[in-house]
Motif scaffolding. Structure first.
Motif, PDB file in Angstrom:
ATOM      1  N   ARG A   1       0.930  -1.246  -0.013  1.00  0.00           N
ATOM      2  CA  ARG A   1       0.015   0.189  -0.187  1.00  0.00           C
ATOM      3  C   ARG A   1       0.812   1.297   0.097  1.00  0.00           C
ATOM      4  N   ALA A   2       1.994   1.315   0.843  1.00  0.00           N
ATOM      5  CA  ALA A   2       2.826   2.345   0.888  1.00  0.00           C
ATOM      6  C   ALA A   2       3.560   2.542  -0.468  1.00  0.00           C
ATOM      7  N   ALA A   3       3.910   1.497  -1.367  1.00  0.00           N
ATOM      8  CA  ALA A   3       4.432   1.475  -2.444  1.00  0.00           C
ATOM      9  C   ALA A   3       3.446   2.092  -3.629  1.00  0.00           C
ATOM     10  N   GLN A   4       2.092   1.857  -3.355  1.00  0.00           N
ATOM     11  CA  GLN A   4       1.023   2.379  -4.363  1.00  0.00           C
ATOM     12  C   GLN A   4       1.075   3.898  -4.143  1.00  0.00           C
ATOM     13  N   VAL A   5       1.293   4.455  -2.829  1.00  0.00           N
ATOM     14  CA  VAL A   5       1.197   5.942  -2.770  1.00  0.00           C
ATOM     15  C   VAL A   5       2.420   6.474  -3.263  1.00  0.00           C
TER      16      VAL A   5
END
Length: 763
Positions: A606-610
């Motif tokens: 999820r952090a990589a998506q942001v």
């Protein structure tokens, strides 16, 4: 000369039902072997084609190009759903800029060009859509892709400032074209699933395919050996010269092998275009990449036929030299002890290399060990006749030996070279399986041979790449701790060192503190690193540390003892919290990167998506759970594929030899039945004749594997119990091979008990 060639052709296509069966077995064996060899060569061709396309799309960068270029390309290996996503950030491109292969137009900010597989994934996977919110303006053609399933995106991004210390990196240089050579190493490669193609794959499939295929083809070339030897001996007794008999045998073997090789070639030509949707593990390919060069195909077919002819000619030498003994079915000579010498030399060389390199292995030790390992594999079939003869003689001397076992041992001593042809392929297969298992264990799992990652441990990632750091957005992701620490150059105790500037929460997220210690915002601390050895002494309280900006910082009394929480390199002699009064006077540069701490990969995803959605030039570095390059998973895939091919060749060779042996023995078995021997005794004798050398061969291969494993454990300083645990499946495979061999011998022997007058009349 012509008549003897015609006779060889006549014998290859018409010599009774037994001859037709032998021709069918030999040609089908050659067809299967050629098909597998062509498939292996095609794998090398696929890797080479992928390598060429990877080079064709690799940017050519120049620090000071002759023609000014504003184009910048930043390659990022991202991950989505456990699959590698190659995201290439494009900045400064226009209509005159060079384009990578397969891309019709470069994307502007807010746009992207994607591969067909990624386009389909964006429509079905919210994780991919969240990572790449840009508008799709085009699709990458196959010329710019490694494989049909590759996830590739060229993403337009605004120009981002580059830190001065990063401007020397070539990835920030102007791009003047595409087509730069690639460099590879074992590990994470520059392109997903592209590895040093020809050398590694050719060596792997040379071990897993060519060696078993050589044994397979040699077995097929000697099918119906006794019948063919009697035929050659009859020609010699009729006045045919040895040279003419050799020509007849060579033509017969060559025609049958050539027919099978052409059949295998035709099967490959039919199957190759249909294979584009197939996969081996995570490896995919375009059908057009499966082309094998015509000269290589012609050479492979020619070598296959020549090899079979040479084996056939050399094996029939006794029939040409002493035809009368062959016609009278005289016992073969006792195998010499010299057959054991190559095997002993191979194992002895491996032990010697292990002993010599037990402290610090040298290149010479590695070379000796590799040659000894190869020699051991080649010498295993050579030693089987001698050991089989010795075992048969020993069993025959035992009191109370059953009739069927006496019959089996008598046949083994009468023709000691026949039974080993049945088991040679299985023996080599077990040895190859053991060596492959050891190779994967030592290369993929490194020398520890044990897992190094705790799936339940907290993980740290770093946000890298040019552009602003979306720290505020990342702090809003549940389960993510942002660690924003900055190193500031300073002079400590007269030597160059660093200060660490950051909040206590970030600091304790990066390091552990000794029991009873705590960090309070607004203070400064002296730092004692647990992992530091020697170096500058701890500054004394009351002294001053001079920062790069000239700011003087008094050395405090408080001390924090730091332990390693993550494998991250950051050091400094003092911690200055952001709330400390002296921080306002410090020249603290903005954070060019931050670290993230998460509890699981899902949170990291999820952090990589942001990161990807907010700043396309940024990415998350760390373990996101994807497999890429020449890693353990790919090695295991290649091992399983190679062992499957070896197992198919081994089963094929054993089945062909067992069926042919059963048919060839029907005349002798018919004689036994006439004198009153029961079918059960005849079948048990055939099983004993095949199983005894099979047990010897499989046991010898297992023993050789264990010896090599023990030597490798010493060379790599690894616990032998762990190494033996890795080869345990190979020993189970040997047990499975024994069971399969028992069935392949017993069933045909039992089903061919019916006696005909033709079998009794035929000499």
């Amino acid at each position: 000369m012509r008549r003897w060639i015609w006779l060889g052709l006549r014998l290859s296509i018409g010599s009774g039902r037994g001859g037709v069966l032998r021709t069918a077995l030999m040609s089908s064996g050659a067809a299967l072997g050629v098909l597998l060899v062509l498939a292996s060569l095609a794998v090398v061709s696929v890797a080479g084609a992928q390598h060429e396309r990877a080079e064709a799309r690799t940017p050519v960068r120049q620090e000071q190009p002759a023609d000014p270029s504003a184009l910048r390309v930043y390659d990022i290996e991202d991950v989505v759903g456990g699959r590698v996503l190659r995201r290439t950030a494009v900045t400064g491109g226009d209509a005159t800029s060079p384009r990578p292969p397969g891309v019709a137009v470069l994307p502007a900010p807010g746009e992207m060009v994607v591969s067909p597989a990624l386009r389909d994934l964006l429509a079905t996977d919210p994780r991919a859509a969240g990572r790449l919110p840009q508008r799709v303006i085009g699709t990458v053609d196959p010329a710019g892709l490694l494989a049909p399933d590759e996830l590739l995106a060229y993403v337009g991004a605004p120009s981002a400032p580059v830190a001065p210390e990063d401007r020397m990196l070539d990835e920030h240089w102007p791009v003047t074209g595409f087509g730069h050579p690639l460099g590879y190493a074992l590990g994470l490669g520059a392109g997903p699933d592209v590895f040093t193609p020809a050398r590694i794959l050719a060596g792997a499939f040379g071990l897993f395919v060519l060696v078993p295929f050589g044994v397979f083809l040699a077995t097929c070339a000697r099918l119906s050996a006794s019948t063919r030897d009697r035929r050659i001996a009859a020609l010699r007794l009729l006045g045919v010269s040895a040279r003419q008999a050799t020509l007849v045998n060579a033509v017969e073997t060559g025609v049958v092998t050539l027919g099978g090789a052409l059949l295998g070639l035709a099967l490959f030509a039919v199957l190759a275009p249909l294979s584009e949707g197939w996969r081996i593990g995570r490896l995919h390919w375009y059908a057009a990449d499966l082309g094998v060069p015509v000269p290589l195909v012609v050479g492979m077919v020619a070598v296959t036929v020549a090899y079979a002819v040479v084996i056939g000619v050399l094996a029939t030498r006794p029939a040409r030299v002493n035809p009368l003994a062959v016609r009278r079915d005289a016992p073969s000579s006792r195998p010499g002890v010299w057959r054991l010498l190559p095997l002993l030399a191979g194992l002895g060389g491996a032990v010697l290399a292990g002993w010599s390199g037990r402290h610090e292995p040298s290149q010479r030790d590695a070379l000796v060990f590799a040659l000894s390992m190869l020699l051991t594999g080649l010498a295993l079939p050579l030693a089987l006749p001698t050991l089989g003869y010795a075992a048969a003689a020993l069993v025959a001397r035992l009191p109370g030996t059953p009739v069927w076992l006496e019959l089996a041992t008598a046949r083994l001593r009468h023709a000691p070279g026949v039974a080993p042809r049945l088991v040679a392929a299985f023996t080599v297969m077990i040895y190859v399986a053991g060596m492959g298992s050891l190779g994967v264990s030592l290369i993929a799992d490194d020398r520890g041979l044990s897992p190094t990652n705790d799936p339940g441990a907290r993980r740290m990632y770093q946000v890298l790449g040019p552009g602003p750091v979306p720290a505020a957005e990342l702090r809003q992701v549940p389960g993510v701790q942002v660690v924003d620490l900055v190193s500031v150059p300073a002079t400590v105790s007269g030597e160059r060192d660093y200060l660490i500037v950051g909040d206590c929460a970030d600091f304790t997220g990066m390091f552990t503190l000794d029991p009873g210690e705590s960090c309070v915002d607004g203070r400064t601390y002296r730092l004692v690193h647990q992992f530091s050895f020697g170096g500058a002494p701890l500054p004394e309280p009351g002294a001053e540390v001079v920062a790069q900006s000239g700011t003087r910082i008094p050395v405090p009394e408080q001390i924090l003892h730091l332990g390693i929480r993550f494998d991250v390199s950051m050091s400094g002699r003092l911690l200055v919290t952001r709330q400390a009064p002296v921080t306002a006077a410090l020249d603290v540069p903005p954070s060019s990167s931050v670290h993230l701490v998460t509890n699981d990969r899902a949170t990291a995803d999820r952090a990589a998506q942001v990161v990807a959605a907010q700043v396309p030039t940024r990415y998350l570095q760390g373990d996101l759970g994807a497999r890429r390059g020449f890693d353990a998973e790919l090695l295991v895939t290649l091992l399983v594929a190679g062992l499957t091919l070896s197992f198919v060749l081994g089963i094929g060779a054993f089945a062909a030899a067992a069926i042919d042996r059963t048919v060839e023995r029907r005349r002798d078995n018919a004689t036994l039945a006439v004198v009153g021997t029961s079918p059960r005794t005849i079948t048990a004798g055939e099983v004993g004749f095949g199983i005894l050398p099979l047990v010897i061969g499989l046991g010898l291969a297992s023993l050789a594997t264990i010896t090599i494993a023990a030597v490798l454990a010493g060379l790599f300083d690894v616990d032998r119990a762990q190494v033996f645990g890795r080869i345990a499946p190979t020993l189970w495979l040997a047990g499975g091979a024994l069971a399969v061999g028992l069935v392949l011998i017993a069933v045909p022997a039992w089903l061919t008990q019916r006696i005909t007058a033709e079998q009794l009349r035929r000499p």
